[in-house]
Write an enzyme that holds these catalytic residues in place. Structure first.
Site, PDB file in Angstrom:
ATOM      1  N   GLU A  54       8.047  -2.780  -8.577  1.00 43.84           N
ATOM      2  CA  GLU A  54       6.758  -2.784  -9.276  1.00 43.84           C
ATOM      3  C   GLU A  54       6.483  -1.390  -9.831  1.00 43.84           C
ATOM      4  OE1 GLU A  54       4.913  -5.734  -5.794  1.00 43.84           O
ATOM      5  OE2 GLU A  54       4.025  -3.769  -6.172  1.00 43.84           O
ATOM      6  N   LYS A  91       4.500   1.988 -10.229  1.00 38.69           N
ATOM      7  CA  LYS A  91       3.605   2.770  -9.364  1.00 38.69           C
ATOM      8  C   LYS A  91       2.586   3.482 -10.227  1.00 38.69           C
ATOM      9  CE  LYS A  91       3.194   6.081  -5.671  1.00 38.69           C
ATOM     10  NZ  LYS A  91       1.822   6.355  -6.151  1.00 38.69           N
ATOM     11  N   ARG A  96      -6.563   3.602  -4.859  1.00 41.41           N
ATOM     12  CA  ARG A  96      -6.453   2.307  -4.184  1.00 41.41           C
ATOM     13  C   ARG A  96      -7.827   1.671  -4.066  1.00 41.41           C
ATOM     14  NH1 ARG A  96      -1.735   1.762  -0.846  1.00 41.41           N
ATOM     15  NH2 ARG A  96      -2.475  -0.233   0.000  1.00 41.41           N
ATOM     16  N   ARG A 145      -9.588   3.818  -0.529  1.00 45.99           N
ATOM     17  CA  ARG A 145      -8.501   4.030   0.437  1.00 45.99           C
ATOM     18  C   ARG A 145      -9.048   4.501   1.778  1.00 45.99           C
ATOM     19  NH1 ARG A 145      -2.732   6.646  -0.288  1.00 45.99           N
ATOM     20  NH2 ARG A 145      -2.360   7.437   1.797  1.00 45.99           N
ATOM     21  N   GLU A 166      -4.735  -1.094  -7.405  1.00 50.26           N
ATOM     22  CA  GLU A 166      -4.904   0.287  -7.839  1.00 50.26           C
ATOM     23  C   GLU A 166      -5.779   0.300  -9.081  1.00 50.26           C
ATOM     24  OE1 GLU A 166      -3.003   4.365  -7.105  1.00 50.26           O
ATOM     25  OE2 GLU A 166      -2.889   2.476  -6.017  1.00 50.26           O
ATOM     26  N   PHE A 174      -1.745  -5.949  -6.586  1.00 50.78           N
ATOM     27  CA  PHE A 174      -0.354  -6.139  -6.179  1.00 50.78           C
ATOM     28  C   PHE A 174      -0.171  -6.803  -4.817  1.00 50.78           C
ATOM     29  CE2 PHE A 174      -1.417  -1.579  -5.527  1.00 50.78           C
ATOM     30  CZ  PHE A 174      -1.418  -1.537  -4.140  1.00 50.78           C
ATOM     31  N   ARG A 189       3.085   3.142   7.565  1.00 49.60           N
ATOM     32  CA  ARG A 189       3.955   3.705   6.536  1.00 49.60           C
ATOM     33  C   ARG A 189       5.401   3.544   7.010  1.00 49.60           C
ATOM     34  NH1 ARG A 189       2.446   7.629   2.954  1.00 49.60           N
ATOM     35  NH2 ARG A 189       0.719   8.297   4.280  1.00 49.60           N
ATOM     36  N   LYS A 198       8.644   4.577  -2.503  1.00 47.60           N
ATOM     37  CA  LYS A 198       8.266   4.969  -3.862  1.00 47.60           C
ATOM     38  C   LYS A 198       9.313   5.905  -4.449  1.00 47.60           C
ATOM     39  CE  LYS A 198       4.914   8.169  -1.784  1.00 47.60           C
ATOM     40  NZ  LYS A 198       3.475   8.421  -1.596  1.00 47.60           N
TER      41      LYS A 198
END
Length: 568
Positions: free
Chosen positions: A254, A256, A261, A276, A306, A346, A425, A431
């Site tokens: 996808e 970025k 966010r 976020r 986003e 997303f 994470r 990314k």
């Protein structure tokens, strides 16, 4: 009711403990003693919180107001309190010393026969709650009055932790991981059940009370709720994207975006938006609310996306432009016209009463596409991020270049079979961006500049985060890359976060502000407590969208350093 004395004694004991296992046991002992009705309060208190992060409630107590309250409670002038803090370096230790001295001077014959009523955890919370809700004319007096009451009603040891709680910094090293394990230990429930309950509620206070009241069965019945935001899943930079894609065999690719966010909560016509940091930003983004009402065809949903500020041609504007929209409290409609937003969705975590985080990404993606309607024209304001599932490295490189040509940051490389892991994470979301290395670091010190910068804080000591010890470890100083406006903005922000005294010209700063810093390389260094130093650090931007605990970790610093050595 549970006495605050019990809480303060636990904090004092934990301060003397270095073992995580022993700390967990002490927290578990406290949780077992607390009444179920007070467990949410005690659980948040022990993590240095007064309110759960998702609630949006702000205590709004700064050091100046705390000094005045302590002065009124003790009779010591504010200037003397400030002087003492420069010696102790801590508001808690200062409050302890001041109230010890006051109690010593107040001892009379009759005081030996007087029993001071004990403060309860609930009473402390209620006073903080009143202070937080005070607004408008006279609000400062209300805050001071309630803090003064707490100080005059507390023992010196209790005052130590009340003052630290007022700044939401207990300094005892207890975070979510310790409390999660303590809940499991206290109420004999599996850690993984506690972890999942935390993921769907984003509130360890609720989890603790539920575990005590109903055990495993009650915990497993907890689920995501509309308008109670959950932590957002996070990505990490891949040191070897080719190897990672080969390991996945196929990856979901996808674009970025360089935006902010947004977590969307929709229930009927009601729409709430969270940043976020889980702040409620609904009132700042009325245009986005209307777009979601029009195009999200679901009775109830929680979506992840986003928000990107765009120009008249639909190309992304600078990251700071979108933050102007998120911060806005006045003239919101005017700002919406000046900075239009494009929402790129997303992921989806909840749809029409069902929690979806335990479904694989490919299934969640189908659910997302089923509930968002937008034509080519509508896509200027809302769209589902384009996704291609492939293992073809040439195609992935092509998509990457297309994203950069469109003005975006790069691409996301996701495991199509991964679950949505709130707040986590890892390698399921990677990314790929252009090679310039940056780190998100926390300001922990600042010093006044010289010459043209004489009245500005012009150099900042920055630190990474150690999730094991909950400490911030210094990695260097940065003073280049800032415009005059950015220097003024940071000076205004950081002046209100100064604490303790000046050492070598550097003022200690409460760790609240995250900066994105570029650098040439990381070196080993004995000059900073991290053991590392940045070479040629340069300011890129303020990361208003990140909490201090989301800064890059000491583990990431070490990993980047090791990768540098491999390239030599």
């Amino acid at each position: 009711m549970t006495s605050f004395r019990e809480f303060a004694e636990t904090c004092q004991a934990i301060e003397k403990i270095s073992s995580t296992i022993d700390t967990t046991s002490r927290v578990a002992d406290l949780l077992k003693k607390v009444d179920v009705e007070e467990l949410p309060i005690a659980t948040h208190f022990i993590m240095s919180e007064v309110f759960p992060a998702w609630s949006g409630e702000q205590l709004g107590i700064g050091t100046s107001l705390l000094y005045v309250s302590l002065s009124k409670a003790s009779g010591m002038p504010v200037k003397s309190i400030e002087s003492l803090i420069r010696t102790t370096g801590d508001i808690g230790d200062t409050a302890l010393l001041i109230l010890k001295e006051k109690r010593k001077n107040q001892v009379t014959f009759s005081s030996f026969f007087e029993e001071q009523p004990e403060l309860s955890i609930t009473e402390v919370y209620n006073r903080f709650k009143i202070a937080s809700e005070a607004s408008g004319k006279g609000s400062q007096d209300i805050k001071i009055k309630n803090l003064q009451f707490l100080f005059t009603s507390s023992t010196p040891r209790e005052a130590k932790y009340i003052s630290r709680l007022a700044l939401e910094e207990l300094r005892i090293g207890v975070g979510e991981g310790v409390v999660r394990d303590a809940i499991a230990k206290a109420f004999s429930v599996p850690v993984d059940v506690v972890e999942h309950a935390f993921m769907v509620t984003n509130d360890l206070g609720i989890v603790a009370a539920t575990a005590k009241d109903g055990g495993v069965e009650a915990l497993e019945s907890l689920g995501i709720e509309i308008n109670r935001p959950i932590k957002m899943m996070l990505s990490q930079i891949s040191p070897d994207i080719v190897a990672d894609i080969k390991e996945m065999k196929e990856a979901a690719i996808e674009w970025k975006f360089d935006g902010a966010r947004v977590q969307v909560h929709k229930a009927g016509d009601s729409v709430m938006l969270f940043s976020r940091k889980l702040e409620n930003v609904t009132n700042s983004l009325p245009d986005l609310v209307e777009i979601i009402r029009k195009h999200v065809k679901a009775e109830s949903a929680i979506l992840d996306g986003e928000a990107v500020a765009v120009d008249e041609n639909g190309r992304p504007r600078a990251f700071q432009e979108i933050l102007k929209r998120f911060r806005r409290k006045y003239d919101v409609e005017e700002k919406a016209l000046g900075i239009p937003i494009q929402l790129n969705l997303f992921d989806i975590m909840y749809l029409n009463g069902k929690t979806l985080i335990d479904l694989p990404l490919i299934e969640r993606r189908k659910a997302l596409e089923s509930c968002v309607e937008s034509s080519v024209e509508d896509s200027k304001s809302i769209s589902v991020d384009k996704q291609v599932i492939t293992g073809d490295l040439d195609l992935i490189e092509k998509i990457y270049k297309e994203a950069l040509d469109a003005g975006h940051e790069g691409v996301m490389v996701k495991n199509p079979n991964s679950f949505y892991s709130p707040g986590k994470r890892g390698k399921n979301w990677l990314k790929k961006k252009p090679l310039m290395e940056t780190l998100d670091l926390v300001v922990v010190g600042a010093e006044w500049g010289f010459g043209r910068r004489a009245n500005l804080l012009g150099s900042y000591t920055v630190a990474c985060y150690d999730p094991k010890t909950l400490r911030f470890l210094q990695v260097g100083k940065v003073g280049t890359g800032l415009t005059d406006d950015q220097l003024k903005e940071l000076t205004e922000i950081l002046s209100g976060l100064m604490e303790g005294g000046e050492a070598g010209g550097i003022f200690a700063i409460r760790p609240k502000i995250v900066l994105e810093i570029a650098f040439e390389e990381i070196q080993k260094s004995p000059n900073y407590d991290s053991g590392f130093a940045l070479r040629f650090p340069r300011f890129i931007r303020i990361r208003d969208d990140k909490d201090p605990e989301e800064a890059d970790t000491i583990q990431r610093i070490g990993k980047v350093y090791s990768q540098q050595l491999k390239r030599l």
